[in-house]
Design a protein around this motif. Sequence first.
Motif, PDB file in Angstrom:
ATOM      1  N   VAL B  31       0.839  -1.197   0.000  1.00  0.00           N
ATOM      2  CA  VAL B  31       0.000   0.000   0.000  1.00  0.00           C
ATOM      3  C   VAL B  31       0.877   1.251   0.000  1.00  0.00           C
ATOM      4  O   VAL B  31       1.855   1.329   0.751  1.00  0.00           O
ATOM      5  CB  VAL B  31      -0.943   0.043   1.226  1.00  0.00           C
ATOM      6  CG1 VAL B  31      -1.992   1.133   1.051  1.00  0.00           C
ATOM      7  CG2 VAL B  31      -1.613  -1.303   1.441  1.00  0.00           C
ATOM      8  N   TYR B  33       0.486   5.627  -0.006  1.00  0.00           N
ATOM      9  CA  TYR B  33      -0.447   6.710   0.280  1.00  0.00           C
ATOM     10  C   TYR B  33       0.177   8.050  -0.097  1.00  0.00           C
ATOM     11  O   TYR B  33       1.383   8.229   0.000  1.00  0.00           O
ATOM     12  CB  TYR B  33      -0.751   6.773   1.788  1.00  0.00           C
ATOM     13  CG  TYR B  33      -1.158   5.490   2.452  1.00  0.00           C
ATOM     14  CD1 TYR B  33      -0.218   4.539   2.825  1.00  0.00           C
ATOM     15  CD2 TYR B  33      -2.491   5.231   2.753  1.00  0.00           C
ATOM     16  CE1 TYR B  33      -0.583   3.362   3.460  1.00  0.00           C
ATOM     17  CE2 TYR B  33      -2.868   4.060   3.396  1.00  0.00           C
ATOM     18  CZ  TYR B  33      -1.904   3.135   3.736  1.00  0.00           C
ATOM     19  OH  TYR B  33      -2.278   1.972   4.373  1.00  0.00           O
ATOM     20  N   TRP B  34      -0.689   8.989  -0.439  1.00  0.00           N
ATOM     21  CA  TRP B  34      -0.274  10.384  -0.572  1.00  0.00           C
ATOM     22  C   TRP B  34      -1.109  11.228   0.377  1.00  0.00           C
ATOM     23  O   TRP B  34      -2.343  11.133   0.402  1.00  0.00           O
ATOM     24  CB  TRP B  34      -0.470  10.902  -2.002  1.00  0.00           C
ATOM     25  CG  TRP B  34       0.621  10.516  -2.938  1.00  0.00           C
ATOM     26  CD1 TRP B  34       0.583   9.559  -3.910  1.00  0.00           C
ATOM     27  CD2 TRP B  34       1.930  11.104  -3.020  1.00  0.00           C
ATOM     28  NE1 TRP B  34       1.788   9.504  -4.572  1.00  0.00           N
ATOM     29  CE2 TRP B  34       2.623  10.440  -4.055  1.00  0.00           C
ATOM     30  CE3 TRP B  34       2.584  12.125  -2.320  1.00  0.00           C
ATOM     31  CZ2 TRP B  34       3.933  10.767  -4.408  1.00  0.00           C
ATOM     32  CZ3 TRP B  34       3.872  12.448  -2.670  1.00  0.00           C
ATOM     33  CH2 TRP B  34       4.541  11.766  -3.708  1.00  0.00           C
ATOM     34  N   LEU B  45      -5.260  12.706   4.069  1.00  0.00           N
ATOM     35  CA  LEU B  45      -5.121  11.677   3.035  1.00  0.00           C
ATOM     36  C   LEU B  45      -5.782  12.118   1.735  1.00  0.00           C
ATOM     37  O   LEU B  45      -6.940  12.557   1.735  1.00  0.00           O
ATOM     38  CB  LEU B  45      -5.749  10.370   3.522  1.00  0.00           C
ATOM     39  CG  LEU B  45      -5.639   9.179   2.579  1.00  0.00           C
ATOM     40  CD1 LEU B  45      -4.168   8.776   2.368  1.00  0.00           C
ATOM     41  CD2 LEU B  45      -6.438   7.997   3.114  1.00  0.00           C
ATOM     42  N   HIS B  48      -4.899   6.497  -1.967  1.00  0.00           N
ATOM     43  CA  HIS B  48      -3.935   5.437  -1.741  1.00  0.00           C
ATOM     44  C   HIS B  48      -4.094   4.358  -2.793  1.00  0.00           C
ATOM     45  O   HIS B  48      -5.151   4.225  -3.424  1.00  0.00           O
ATOM     46  CB  HIS B  48      -4.054   4.860  -0.331  1.00  0.00           C
ATOM     47  CG  HIS B  48      -5.226   3.941  -0.128  1.00  0.00           C
ATOM     48  ND1 HIS B  48      -6.502   4.390   0.117  1.00  0.00           N
ATOM     49  CD2 HIS B  48      -5.293   2.579  -0.118  1.00  0.00           C
ATOM     50  CE1 HIS B  48      -7.308   3.367   0.271  1.00  0.00           C
ATOM     51  NE2 HIS B  48      -6.624   2.256   0.121  1.00  0.00           N
ATOM     52  N   TYR B  50      -3.725   0.239  -3.152  1.00  0.00           N
ATOM     53  CA  TYR B  50      -3.521  -1.083  -2.578  1.00  0.00           C
ATOM     54  C   TYR B  50      -3.134  -1.964  -3.757  1.00  0.00           C
ATOM     55  O   TYR B  50      -3.986  -2.323  -4.570  1.00  0.00           O
ATOM     56  CB  TYR B  50      -4.764  -1.595  -1.876  1.00  0.00           C
ATOM     57  CG  TYR B  50      -4.616  -2.959  -1.252  1.00  0.00           C
ATOM     58  CD1 TYR B  50      -5.729  -3.727  -0.934  1.00  0.00           C
ATOM     59  CD2 TYR B  50      -3.360  -3.491  -0.983  1.00  0.00           C
ATOM     60  CE1 TYR B  50      -5.600  -4.976  -0.349  1.00  0.00           C
ATOM     61  CE2 TYR B  50      -3.223  -4.736  -0.397  1.00  0.00           C
ATOM     62  CZ  TYR B  50      -4.344  -5.473  -0.086  1.00  0.00           C
ATOM     63  OH  TYR B  50      -4.212  -6.707   0.504  1.00  0.00           O
ATOM     64  N   CYS B  91       4.458  11.037   1.269  1.00  0.00           N
ATOM     65  CA  CYS B  91       4.183   9.700   0.769  1.00  0.00           C
ATOM     66  C   CYS B  91       4.392   8.724   1.928  1.00  0.00           C
ATOM     67  O   CYS B  91       5.305   8.910   2.749  1.00  0.00           O
ATOM     68  CB  CYS B  91       5.138   9.374  -0.379  1.00  0.00           C
ATOM     69  SG  CYS B  91       5.065   7.686  -0.987  1.00  0.00           S
ATOM     70  N   THR B  93       3.877   4.337   3.196  1.00  0.00           N
ATOM     71  CA  THR B  93       3.598   2.964   2.784  1.00  0.00           C
ATOM     72  C   THR B  93       3.161   2.150   3.986  1.00  0.00           C
ATOM     73  O   THR B  93       3.478   2.478   5.133  1.00  0.00           O
ATOM     74  CB  THR B  93       4.836   2.286   2.168  1.00  0.00           C
ATOM     75  OG1 THR B  93       5.788   1.992   3.207  1.00  0.00           O
ATOM     76  CG2 THR B  93       5.505   3.158   1.128  1.00  0.00           C
ATOM     77  N   GLN B 103       2.114   2.877   9.303  1.00  0.00           N
ATOM     78  CA  GLN B 103       2.545   3.515   8.068  1.00  0.00           C
ATOM     79  C   GLN B 103       3.947   4.090   8.237  1.00  0.00           C
ATOM     80  O   GLN B 103       4.291   4.614   9.299  1.00  0.00           O
ATOM     81  CB  GLN B 103       1.578   4.622   7.665  1.00  0.00           C
ATOM     82  CG  GLN B 103       0.205   4.072   7.282  1.00  0.00           C
ATOM     83  CD  GLN B 103      -0.709   5.110   6.701  1.00  0.00           C
ATOM     84  OE1 GLN B 103      -0.288   6.198   6.324  1.00  0.00           O
ATOM     85  NE2 GLN B 103      -1.988   4.779   6.613  1.00  0.00           N
TER      86      GLN B 103
END
Lengths: 111, 114
Positions: B31, B33-34, B45, B48, B50, B91, B93, B103
């Motif tokens: 995963v 994410y930004w 958020l 993201h 996945y 960013c 993960t 994360q």
Amino acid sequence: TQLLEQSPQFLSIQEGENLTVYCNSSSVFSSLQWYRQEPGEGPVLLVTVVTGGEVKKLKRLTFQFGDARKDSSLHITAAQTGDTGLYLCAGVLNAGNMLTFGGGTRLMVKP
Amino acid sequence: DAMVIQNPRYQVTQFGKPVTLSCSQTLNHNVMYWYQQKSSQAPKLLFHYYDKDFNNEADTPDNFQSRRPNTSFCFLDIRSPGLGDAAMYLCATSRDPGATYEQYFGPGTRLTVT
């Protein structure tokens, strides 16, 4: 209104003092994390708590998850200037949900 | 060391000029994410991935897009930056969307819009 409320928002203390930061919600979380973010950097994971009543220690930092899994606290003993930063709590409501961040506590430890 | 890398650390763009921010990870996490973080606020958020599945947050403006060409890389595209888009872009993960959701964040890219 944020799902996770952190208090205080700002805290300025002298080196050597103790402090406690709180993270509160009316919702139950399956897990909760604490991050520290220094200026100009990304958040760094400090700890994850998953069990109600759980206490974890990381050197001078003590983290507690409330019995009902609705709140958490971070206690720092004998603060140092290196503890300065933004402390963020973040929780997961249910598996498969995204992380929800609190508003953060900005801590300044003066020499 | 396994890590999340963001380039550039600082980006200046002009109002309306498209800009791309990049993120790479050596953690082999599923995963990515930004987040957008404005001064003294919590990260917000944006979307993201996945694996290859893209998940947009409901309130993320259409101006923001993302690409994930492979497991290691993820890009944030801002099609027409406005002054209000100036922020730190983070960013992150995670191994998978499990119950703990730990994360790992990169150092961020600070975007300035002139």
